[in-house]
Design a protein around this motif. Structure first.
Motif, PDB file in Angstrom:
ATOM      1  N   UNK A 214       0.773  -1.170  -0.146  1.00 49.14           N
ATOM      2  CA  UNK A 214      -0.118   0.070  -0.197  1.00 49.14           C
ATOM      3  C   UNK A 214       0.729   1.188   0.085  1.00 49.14           C
ATOM      4  N   UNK A 215       2.096   1.264   0.706  1.00 47.00           N
ATOM      5  CA  UNK A 215       2.826   2.431   0.944  1.00 47.00           C
ATOM      6  C   UNK A 215       3.543   2.729  -0.560  1.00 47.00           C
ATOM      7  N   UNK A 216       3.933   1.555  -1.126  1.00 50.10           N
ATOM      8  CA  UNK A 216       4.514   1.591  -2.457  1.00 50.10           C
ATOM      9  C   UNK A 216       3.641   2.367  -3.558  1.00 50.10           C
ATOM     10  N   UNK A 217       2.236   1.943  -3.624  1.00 53.47           N
ATOM     11  CA  UNK A 217       1.399   2.296  -4.301  1.00 53.47           C
ATOM     12  C   UNK A 217       0.966   3.786  -4.176  1.00 53.47           C
ATOM     13  N   UNK A 218       0.888   4.229  -2.803  1.00 56.24           N
ATOM     14  CA  UNK A 218       0.585   5.443  -2.616  1.00 56.24           C
ATOM     15  C   UNK A 218       1.973   6.374  -3.134  1.00 56.24           C
ATOM     16  N   UNK A 219       2.923   5.796  -2.813  1.00 57.87           N
ATOM     17  CA  UNK A 219       4.137   6.790  -3.662  1.00 57.87           C
ATOM     18  C   UNK A 219       4.072   6.665  -4.786  1.00 57.87           C
ATOM     19  N   UNK A 220       3.779   5.761  -5.642  1.00 58.19           N
ATOM     20  CA  UNK A 220       3.539   5.745  -7.177  1.00 58.19           C
ATOM     21  C   UNK A 220       2.577   6.558  -7.503  1.00 58.19           C
ATOM     22  N   UNK A 221       1.424   6.657  -7.061  1.00 54.66           N
ATOM     23  CA  UNK A 221       0.349   7.406  -7.312  1.00 54.66           C
ATOM     24  C   UNK A 221       0.633   9.052  -6.903  1.00 54.66           C
ATOM     25  N   UNK A 222       1.240   9.000  -6.067  1.00 62.21           N
ATOM     26  CA  UNK A 222       1.461  10.561  -5.485  1.00 62.21           C
ATOM     27  C   UNK A 222       2.555  11.358  -6.418  1.00 62.21           C
ATOM     28  N   UNK A 223       3.334  10.598  -6.974  1.00 54.57           N
ATOM     29  CA  UNK A 223       4.441  11.042  -7.898  1.00 54.57           C
ATOM     30  C   UNK A 223       3.610  11.505  -9.248  1.00 54.57           C
ATOM     31  N   UNK A 224       2.861  10.375  -9.626  1.00 53.19           N
ATOM     32  CA  UNK A 224       2.043  10.344 -10.993  1.00 53.19           C
ATOM     33  C   UNK A 224       1.262  11.667 -10.855  1.00 53.19           C
ATOM     34  N   UNK A 225       0.719  12.000  -9.626  1.00 49.22           N
ATOM     35  CA  UNK A 225      -0.241  13.055  -9.521  1.00 49.22           C
ATOM     36  C   UNK A 225       0.620  14.434  -9.745  1.00 49.22           C
ATOM     37  N   UNK A 226       1.652  14.255  -9.099  1.00 50.31           N
ATOM     38  CA  UNK A 226       2.575  15.695  -9.144  1.00 50.31           C
ATOM     39  C   UNK A 226       3.104  15.929 -10.531  1.00 50.31           C
ATOM     40  N   UNK A 227       3.258  14.974 -11.379  1.00 50.35           N
ATOM     41  CA  UNK A 227       3.496  15.264 -12.684  1.00 50.35           C
ATOM     42  C   UNK A 227       2.302  15.339 -13.529  1.00 50.35           C
ATOM     43  N   UNK A 228       1.352  15.531 -13.091  1.00 54.51           N
ATOM     44  CA  UNK A 228      -0.154  15.771 -14.001  1.00 54.51           C
ATOM     45  C   UNK A 228      -0.510  14.476 -14.686  1.00 54.51           C
ATOM     46  N   UNK A 229      -0.088  13.392 -14.352  1.00 49.53           N
ATOM     47  CA  UNK A 229      -0.799  12.046 -14.891  1.00 49.53           C
ATOM     48  C   UNK A 229      -1.825  11.788 -14.252  1.00 49.53           C
ATOM     49  N   UNK A 230      -2.844  11.881 -14.872  1.00 46.59           N
ATOM     50  CA  UNK A 230      -4.552  11.511 -14.435  1.00 46.59           C
ATOM     51  C   UNK A 230      -4.802  10.112 -14.700  1.00 46.59           C
ATOM     52  N   UNK A 231      -5.518   9.590 -13.694  1.00 51.53           N
ATOM     53  CA  UNK A 231      -6.286   8.115 -14.020  1.00 51.53           C
ATOM     54  C   UNK A 231      -5.314   7.105 -14.079  1.00 51.53           C
ATOM     55  N   UNK A 232      -4.257   7.154 -13.194  1.00 50.62           N
ATOM     56  CA  UNK A 232      -3.343   6.134 -12.961  1.00 50.62           C
ATOM     57  C   UNK A 232      -3.601   5.239 -12.048  1.00 50.62           C
TER      58      UNK A 232
END
Length: 356
Positions: A214-232
């Motif tokens: 869960x912590x890995x996925x939170x990190x993955x999605x958080x960085x994707x949001x920072x980069x403007x990647x939606x729907x990840x």
């Protein structure tokens, strides 16, 4: 007709005491490892036990000392090299401290884990090291701790339990590799895990019961949001519980019109299957697909190309968990500790710029 001599009866503490010329109580103290005796008496009893080939009765000793000399360990999947290496760390420390280890595999099933805990408590283990299958379902672990059995959580912490835990810095690791892939132009990045949901679809990190993942996925999605990647969230795939399941999921991903350009495998067992599917489909790593795997398994450094991995301090996780438990068993009553060990990305040759 069997002419072998009859077996001699088991040697008892009384036999050892008689041969050593001491009382039965004194011999029991030496053989059980409790109480105090002189060096001369200890040497005499030890020599007598050796001469008679005395084998201790573990049940009787546990009833006398209150200790069984065993540690119970419950892990999710002993076939996963991660848990095998963690077990090595646990057993090395336990052996040095005079404990033997009883291992039970839960298969990442919460009910099997509960049954395992009941079995270990019935065997009077002195303490427990557990990787919880479901961090929201820990009532059985709380009861074990309340019953006076020291408990340490391995790799997977729980905010619901006030016990010692040893985890890796999983979120930070996932953030780092995700930023690296995005910097190389990847936008279609998939995350693949064995964790599952009732309908085999991922929606939010709260769907994931295993804290480390869960912590890995939170990190993955958080960085994707920072980069403007939606729907990840749609690119997080669950249910890779066996090589067959993983093969099916990865084949579907790689044959899709929105084929990922990079995959993050949540463990090395999944990473190996991704590698195999790429070969079967005629895709090149890293030209067609970049691959990063958690856990630096042996195979990852000998493939062509070798695989970039997140090296987790797996042996140290097990070693540290066992040390914390032994300290508790030796009388440490300090507040519960939460130990976080650092990970390291090992750059190899499976990651490249995103294909045009």
């Amino acid at each position: 007709m069997d002419q072998s001599p009859p077996r001699s009866p088991s040697v008892t503490v009384a036999d050892v005491a008689r041969k050593a010329g001491v009382s039965k109580a004194t011999a029991a103290r030496v053989l059980g490892g409790y109480g105090t005796v002189s060096d001369r008496v200890r040497d005499a009893v030890t020599a007598a036990a050796r001469a008679l080939d005395y084998q201790p009765n573990e049940l009787a000793r546990s009833m006398t000392t209150g200790r069984s000399g065993t540690i119970g360990v419950v892990v999710g999947d002993i076939e996963n090299p991660f848990f095998s290496l963690a077990m090595r760390g646990i057993t090395d420390v336990a052996r040095q401290a005079g404990f033997t280890v009883v291992l039970i595999n839960s298969g990442e099933d919460a009910e099997a884990e509960k049954a395992a805990i009941r079995t270990l408590l019935a065997k009077r283990v002195d303490g427990l090291i557990v990787s919880p299958a479901k961090e929201s379902d820990v009532g059985h672990l709380r009861e074990a701790a309340r019953a006076g059995r020291p408990l340490v959580l391995l790799d997977r912490g729980s905010e619901m339990l006030d016990v010692d835990m040893v985890i890796a810095d999983d979120r930070h690791a996932a953030e780092g590799i995700t930023r690296r892939l995005i910097a190389l132009g990847h936008r279609r990045i998939a995350y693949l895990t064995a964790c599952d949901t009732p309908d085999h679809r991922f929606r939010t990190p709260s769907d994931i019961n295993t804290g480390s993942v869960r912590r890995r996925i939170q990190g993955f999605l958080g960085v994707c949001r920072e980069a403007g990647l939606d729907g990840m969230e749609d690119r997080v795939h669950v249910g890779a519980v066996t090589p067959e399941h993983t093969h099916r999921i990865v084949t579907g991903m790689l044959q899709s019109s929105q084929r990922p350009t990079a995959i993050i495998a949540s463990d090395s067992v999944i990473g190996l299957e991704v590698f195999k599917v790429c070969r079967a489909l005629g895709l090149s790593i890293p030209d067609d697909l970049s691959l990063v795997s958690f856990h630096d398994a042996d195979w990852t450094s000998v493939t062509t190309p070798p695989v970039t991995v997140v090296r987790q301090p797996v042996y140290r996780l097990g070693e540290t968990a066992a040390k914390l438990l032994v300290e508790r068993l030796n009388g440490n009553h300090a507040e519960a500790s939460r130990v976080v060990l650092q990970t390291k990305v090992i750059e190899r040759a499976s990651v490249a710029e995103a294909p045009v």
